[in-house]
Design a protein around this motif. Structure first.
Motif, PDB file in Angstrom:
ATOM      1  N   GLY A   1       0.840  -1.186   0.000  1.00  0.00           N
ATOM      2  CA  GLY A   1       0.000   0.000   0.000  1.00  0.00           C
ATOM      3  C   GLY A   1       0.876   1.237   0.000  1.00  0.00           C
ATOM      4  N   PRO A   2       0.273   2.425  -0.090  1.00  0.00           N
ATOM      5  CA  PRO A   2       1.068   3.658  -0.063  1.00  0.00           C
ATOM      6  C   PRO A   2       1.915   3.753   1.204  1.00  0.00           C
ATOM      7  N   ASP A   3       3.211   3.732   1.032  1.00  0.00           N
ATOM      8  CA  ASP A   3       4.170   3.838   2.148  1.00  0.00           C
ATOM      9  C   ASP A   3       4.028   2.696   3.155  1.00  0.00           C
ATOM     10  N   ILE A   4       3.455   1.571   2.722  1.00  0.00           N
ATOM     11  CA  ILE A   4       3.313   0.403   3.610  1.00  0.00           C
ATOM     12  C   ILE A   4       4.178  -0.730   3.070  1.00  0.00           C
ATOM     13  N   ILE A   5       5.182  -1.104   3.841  1.00  0.00           N
ATOM     14  CA  ILE A   5       6.098  -2.159   3.430  1.00  0.00           C
ATOM     15  C   ILE A   5       5.908  -3.370   4.332  1.00  0.00           C
ATOM     16  N   ARG A   6       5.735  -4.527   3.719  1.00  0.00           N
ATOM     17  CA  ARG A   6       5.645  -5.756   4.499  1.00  0.00           C
ATOM     18  C   ARG A   6       6.948  -6.519   4.365  1.00  0.00           C
ATOM     19  N   VAL A   7       7.550  -6.845   5.481  1.00  0.00           N
ATOM     20  CA  VAL A   7       8.802  -7.608   5.493  1.00  0.00           C
ATOM     21  C   VAL A   7       8.470  -9.078   5.723  1.00  0.00           C
ATOM     22  N   TYR A   8       8.932  -9.932   4.811  1.00  0.00           N
ATOM     23  CA  TYR A   8       8.645 -11.366   4.902  1.00  0.00           C
ATOM     24  C   TYR A   8       9.777 -12.143   5.568  1.00  0.00           C
ATOM     25  N   GLY A   9      10.981 -11.642   5.440  1.00  0.00           N
ATOM     26  CA  GLY A   9      12.114 -12.355   6.013  1.00  0.00           C
ATOM     27  C   GLY A   9      13.400 -11.615   5.714  1.00  0.00           C
ATOM     28  N   ILE A  10      14.518 -12.204   6.134  1.00  0.00           N
ATOM     29  CA  ILE A  10      15.819 -11.583   5.892  1.00  0.00           C
ATOM     30  C   ILE A  10      16.780 -12.633   5.335  1.00  0.00           C
ATOM     31  N   LEU A  11      17.824 -12.135   4.703  1.00  0.00           N
ATOM     32  CA  LEU A  11      18.871 -13.003   4.162  1.00  0.00           C
ATOM     33  C   LEU A  11      20.207 -12.342   4.443  1.00  0.00           C
ATOM     34  N   THR A  12      21.034 -12.999   5.219  1.00  0.00           N
ATOM     35  CA  THR A  12      22.342 -12.431   5.516  1.00  0.00           C
ATOM     36  C   THR A  12      23.356 -12.851   4.454  1.00  0.00           C
ATOM     37  N   LYS A  13      24.356 -12.014   4.291  1.00  0.00           N
ATOM     38  CA  LYS A  13      25.387 -12.308   3.311  1.00  0.00           C
ATOM     39  C   LYS A  13      26.143 -13.584   3.682  1.00  0.00           C
ATOM     40  N   GLU A  14      26.373 -13.766   4.970  1.00  0.00           N
ATOM     41  CA  GLU A  14      27.082 -14.955   5.443  1.00  0.00           C
ATOM     42  C   GLU A  14      26.299 -16.225   5.118  1.00  0.00           C
ATOM     43  N   LYS A  15      24.977 -16.196   5.368  1.00  0.00           N
ATOM     44  CA  LYS A  15      24.128 -17.345   5.080  1.00  0.00           C
ATOM     45  C   LYS A  15      24.076 -17.617   3.581  1.00  0.00           C
ATOM     46  N   PHE A  16      23.991 -16.552   2.796  1.00  0.00           N
ATOM     47  CA  PHE A  16      23.917 -16.694   1.337  1.00  0.00           C
ATOM     48  C   PHE A  16      25.184 -17.341   0.801  1.00  0.00           C
ATOM     49  N   LYS A  17      26.334 -16.888   1.285  1.00  0.00           N
ATOM     50  CA  LYS A  17      27.609 -17.456   0.821  1.00  0.00           C
ATOM     51  C   LYS A  17      27.740 -18.921   1.207  1.00  0.00           C
ATOM     52  N   SER A  18      27.327 -19.263   2.412  1.00  0.00           N
ATOM     53  CA  SER A  18      27.457 -20.655   2.843  1.00  0.00           C
ATOM     54  C   SER A  18      26.483 -21.561   2.105  1.00  0.00           C
ATOM     55  N   SER A  19      25.304 -21.030   1.740  1.00  0.00           N
ATOM     56  CA  SER A  19      24.304 -21.847   1.044  1.00  0.00           C
ATOM     57  C   SER A  19      24.718 -22.162  -0.381  1.00  0.00           C
ATOM     58  N   TYR A  20      25.381 -21.192  -1.042  1.00  0.00           N
ATOM     59  CA  TYR A  20      25.718 -21.364  -2.458  1.00  0.00           C
ATOM     60  C   TYR A  20      27.216 -21.455  -2.720  1.00  0.00           C
ATOM     61  N   ASP A  21      27.987 -21.521  -1.642  1.00  0.00           N
ATOM     62  CA  ASP A  21      29.432 -21.743  -1.779  1.00  0.00           C
ATOM     63  C   ASP A  21      30.060 -20.729  -2.731  1.00  0.00           C
ATOM     64  N   ILE A  22      29.718 -19.434  -2.534  1.00  0.00           N
ATOM     65  CA  ILE A  22      30.291 -18.379  -3.379  1.00  0.00           C
ATOM     66  C   ILE A  22      30.891 -17.284  -2.502  1.00  0.00           C
TER      67      ILE A  22
END
Length: 583
Positions: free
Chosen positions: A562-583
């Motif tokens: 909605g106007p100026d309404i943001i819904r946050v569903y979750g977060i993703l950390t850089k550390e978790k992303f690197k460990s998940s995809y080995d990059i």
């Protein structure tokens, strides 16, 4: 009213679940349903596109034959392509923005750089412009426009449903396969073309919905136009295996022809790069009109010319003229930007060249050589394969178009030889990639990038979060800890950082004796990570780019509801992303 609102909430919840589910690469049932829907809608679009073209052609071409441009008076053969080109230029003036690219290369560009998002404006431009080009007898085919229309139809379905970008990419492949299947009556060739040329990958998650899409679209067109194959030919076969060296020679010659075709297309594109659109299009129309004086067979799609070549109804001299004229006219038309396709013309060029080689073989090897029609068939497959750098799609297309399994053995040999000649001897890439490179673009298909694009960021996010303002009461802080969430998303109008809940718990333990009324989550001792927001529909590859470009340590996966309404569903950390995809 109460029931309506309840139904609305249920639909909204179901759609949200669909978005989250399809962010996963293994959402096969959902993707299968979406692929079938995309195929049915694409089939309807292709049927309307084909009917529009054929109804107009029947209304003015001699004897009501939609391909009888040869029966037009000389002055109309010259003027019709020119008038059509001017009408297309007027359409572009009305509809086109700065970037007026359409066709297969545009679909590939949108996949590579814009997550497969195609707009309604380019859809209309391709629909109307492609129809005008074919009706006015330009030396082009309807398959290129069909691919754009199918991909755009499927992409727009995904956009309207708010589906994640990895799903929209799959839907673009579905639309591409459906368009080829519906245009040629070749569902298998549509699947292979979509995966080999456009997606450049084979995976189970894309394979199943693409198959269903091609099947459903082909079923729609068969219901309207029937089940007959496009080219009705005798049951050709090689007379003798000793012909195989000559088939290889045909492959080499066809590879050279493909190189010349791509090279002329490139020269035409470079020559017209700085010209106004109406001059480019008019020039293309003039070239086709003038060449049609001596070879009216080059006008239009040209399937009647291919059929006549396959049944040996065209002599050697005329085949030579058609081959040269069709190659030049199509290369100039594509290079100068007319909005239609080149697959059909490659069949005409390849059939003419194959027919020439077959006729030349008969006096040299009278007892060994097969029918010239067989060589025309092989030439069609080899020319398409070498021009598009898509050997499997070419072989499958010609097999389905003719229902002749005898094409497979010599066709494989000729296609491979032609492709090696064009790519290795002359260093030519696919004509679509060449057109993209002229715009300073390239089609990125590194294995890691492809893998990340198949996954939605919603599939890898951590949903174990709680949202909070940066300044909270002591009681609120205790409540956050008791909820046992892993992360706290700190917001000040929008997310600004994330904080491990364990750090807040440690702070409360340390400050137990000196309890304060307010706690500033941005000031307490803790391991805070600065965040940037990324859309829920984004792919894991987009997350990778965000981490690199924004320099943040975490991403908030969100959507604007909605106007100026943001819904946050979750977060993703850089550390978790690197460990998940080995990059």
């Amino acid at each position: 009213m109460g029931n309506d609102s309840a139904i609305g909430r249920l639909l909204k919840k179901a759609l949200e679940n669909l978005r989250l589910r399809t962010s996963r690469p293994d959402a096969l049932i959902q993707l299968a349903i979406l692929g079938t829907l995309a195929g049915l809608m694409t089939g309807l679009v292709i049927v309307s596109f084909r009917l529009l073209i054929e109804v107009v052609q029947i209304s003015f071409l001699p004897y009501g034959d939609p391909e009888n441009y040869e029966g037009l008076p000389l002055h109309l053969r010259v003027l019709l392509p020119i008038a059509g080109a001017l009408l297309i230029a007027a359409l572009y003036k009305l509809l086109a923005k700065k970037d007026s690219t359409v066709g297969v290369s545009h679909v590939m560009e949108r996949l590579s750089y814009h997550q497969g998002y195609l707009g309604i404006r380019s859809f209309l431009l391709q629909y109307l412009g492609g129809a005008m080009a074919i009706i006015s007898g330009q030396s082009l085919g309807r398959e290129g426009p069909a691919i754009h229309l199918g991909a755009a139809t499927s992409s727009l379905v995904g956009q309207q449903l708010g589906l994640p970008n990895n799903t929209i990419r799959t839907l673009v492949a579905c639309g591409t396969a459906a368009a080829i299947g519906a245009s040629f009556n070749t569902p298998l060739a549509g699947v292979i073309f979509a995966l080999e040329v456009v997606m450049m990958e084979y995976s189970l998650a894309s394979f199943l919905p693409v198959i269903l899409s091609a099947v459903s679209a082909t079923a729609v067109t068969r219901a309207v136009f029937g089940t007959e194959v496009v080219f009705s030919v005798p049951n050709f076969q090689l007379t003798n295996l000793l012909e195989l060296p000559y088939v290889m020679f045909l492959g080499v010659v066809t590879g050279i022809a493909a190189f010349v075709f791509i090279y002329l297309t490139r020269l035409s594109a470079l020559a017209g790069k700085k010209l106004p659109t109406w001059i480019k299009f008019t020039l293309a129309g003039c070239i086709t009109g003038l060449l049609a004086i001596v070879a009216p067979q080059i006008m239009g799609i040209g399937y009647d010319t291919v059929n006549n070549t396959l049944v040996n109804n065209i002599g050697l001299t005329l085949l030579l003229i058609i081959f040269a004229a069709k190659l030049i006219a199509t290369a100039c038309s594509i290079g100068l930007g007319l909005p239609a396709g080149l697959i059909g013309p490659t069949f005409v060029i390849g059939a003419s060249l194959g027919g020439i080689m077959g006729l030349m073989a008969q006096p040299i090897f009278p007892e060994l050589s097969s029918s010239p029609g067989m060589y025309a068939l092989i030439g069609m497959a080899a020319m398409m394969g070498a021009t598009l750098q898509a050997p499997l799609a070419a072989l499958t297309a010609v097999f389905e178009l003719t229902s002749n399994p005898n094409i497979i053995l010599p066709g494989m040999l000729a296609i491979v030889t032609a492709q090696l000649t064009a790519s290795q001897l002359f260093g030519q890439r696919s004509i679509y990639r060449m057109l993209m490179q002229l715009k300073g673009l390239d089609y990125r298909h590194e294995p890691m990038v492809q893998a990340l694009r198949r996954v939605g960021v919603a599939n890898v996010m951590n949903r174990n979060i709680h949202r909070s303002t940066n300044i909270i009461s002591n009681e609120k802080a205790k409540e956050l800890v008791q909820q046992n969430k892993e992360w706290i998303v700190i917001e000040k109008d929008e997310p600004i950082a994330i904080l491990p809940t364990s750090d807040l718990s440690n702070y409360l333990q340390d400050e137990k004796e000196e309890e304060v009324d307010e706690i500033n989550l941005m000031e307490i001792p803790a391991k805070r990570l600065q965040v940037s927001c990324i859309d829920l529909r984004a792919t894991a590859d987009s997350a990778r780019e965000y981490f690199i470009q924004e320099g943040v340590e975490a991403l908030c996966i969100s959507s604007t509801i909605g106007p100026d309404i943001i819904r946050v569903y979750g977060i993703l950390t850089k550390e978790k992303f690197k460990s998940s995809y080995d990059i």
